[in-house]
Design a protein around this motif. Structure first.
Motif, PDB file in Angstrom:
ATOM      1  N   ILE A  92       0.861  -1.187   0.000  1.00  0.00           N
ATOM      2  CA  ILE A  92       0.000   0.000   0.000  1.00  0.00           C
ATOM      3  C   ILE A  92       0.896   1.235   0.000  1.00  0.00           C
ATOM      4  O   ILE A  92       2.060   1.182   0.402  1.00  0.00           O
ATOM      5  CB  ILE A  92      -0.983   0.038   1.185  1.00  0.00           C
ATOM      6  CG1 ILE A  92      -0.255   0.021   2.539  1.00  0.00           C
ATOM      7  CG2 ILE A  92      -1.989  -1.098   1.072  1.00  0.00           C
ATOM      8  CD1 ILE A  92      -1.186   0.190   3.740  1.00  0.00           C
ATOM      9  N   SER A  93       0.328   2.362  -0.459  1.00  0.00           N
ATOM     10  CA  SER A  93       1.111   3.590  -0.508  1.00  0.00           C
ATOM     11  C   SER A  93       0.252   4.820  -0.273  1.00  0.00           C
ATOM     12  O   SER A  93      -0.967   4.789  -0.467  1.00  0.00           O
ATOM     13  CB  SER A  93       1.808   3.721  -1.866  1.00  0.00           C
ATOM     14  OG  SER A  93       0.855   3.941  -2.884  1.00  0.00           O
ATOM     15  N   THR A  94       0.944   5.885   0.142  1.00  0.00           N
ATOM     16  CA  THR A  94       0.316   7.201   0.279  1.00  0.00           C
ATOM     17  C   THR A  94       1.230   8.240  -0.350  1.00  0.00           C
ATOM     18  O   THR A  94       2.445   8.207  -0.166  1.00  0.00           O
ATOM     19  CB  THR A  94       0.106   7.590   1.763  1.00  0.00           C
ATOM     20  OG1 THR A  94       1.373   7.684   2.423  1.00  0.00           O
ATOM     21  CG2 THR A  94      -0.784   6.589   2.482  1.00  0.00           C
ATOM     22  N   THR A  95       0.640   9.161  -1.100  1.00  0.00           N
ATOM     23  CA  THR A  95       1.365  10.313  -1.617  1.00  0.00           C
ATOM     24  C   THR A  95       0.374  11.467  -1.731  1.00  0.00           C
ATOM     25  O   THR A  95      -0.793  11.252  -2.054  1.00  0.00           O
ATOM     26  CB  THR A  95       2.052  10.017  -2.972  1.00  0.00           C
ATOM     27  OG1 THR A  95       2.879  11.131  -3.331  1.00  0.00           O
ATOM     28  CG2 THR A  95       1.077   9.695  -4.082  1.00  0.00           C
ATOM     29  N   GLY A  96       0.818  12.672  -1.434  1.00  0.00           N
ATOM     30  CA  GLY A  96      -0.117  13.788  -1.489  1.00  0.00           C
ATOM     31  C   GLY A  96       0.477  15.062  -0.930  1.00  0.00           C
ATOM     32  O   GLY A  96       1.674  15.162  -0.680  1.00  0.00           O
TER      33      GLY A  96
END
Length: 157
Positions: A92-96
């Motif tokens: 899973i990943s998060t970018t923002g």
């Protein structure tokens, strides 16, 4: 949510790896806060700097140069990269952009997460609707990516 995700992973005998940018380790902290997390959680990469997304996670450099780090395809490649590099079943990943300023032409509150299932060549990316201050955006991002993973686990049966 972290406890639910870990229970689902353990019931399947599967593992998870996490790639984080704007959340800066908060997803990993939520997971490792659950007793016994080490039975399913392989580890995480906090690639806060854009260049590290390419170097550590294998995100396409041309994509980063063209679109910047805040992009659904970047989130997809981060999830696939961390899954493969850390030898996990799921990634899973998060970018923002948590703020206070816009980044790469994207407004504060723009967040993408992604889930890479076992053996999948593509990851599912989602845009989250977040608002509030920096802390609220980051907290919503953690909840959002863990919810997306829980939904994918339930759907996968």
């Amino acid at each position: 949510m972290a406890e639910q995700v870990l229970e689902l992973l353990l019931a399947r005998g599967q593992t998870l790896a996490v790639a984080e940018s704007l959340t800066g380790g908060l997803v990993a902290a939520a997971l490792t806060g659950v007793p016994g997390a080490s039975r399913a959680f392989r580890g995480s990469v906090t690639a806060y700097a854009t260049g590290l997304k390419q170097e550590l996670l294998g995100v396409d450099g041309a994509l980063l140069a063209e679109r910047g780090a805040v992009d659904p395809e970047v989130a997809r490649q981060m999830a696939l990269g961390v899954r493969d590099r850390l030898g996990a079943d799921w990634g899973i990943s998060t970018t923002g952009v948590a703020g206070p300023e816009p980044q790469d032409g994207k407004p504060v509150g723009t967040v993408y997460t992604a889930v890479a299932a076992p053996g999948a060549a593509e990851a599912l990316a989602l845009r989250l609707a977040t608002d509030g201050d920096r802390a609220a955006i980051r907290a919503a991002s953690v909840r959002g990516v863990l919810t997306a993973l829980r939904n994918a686990l339930v759907e996968a049966g």
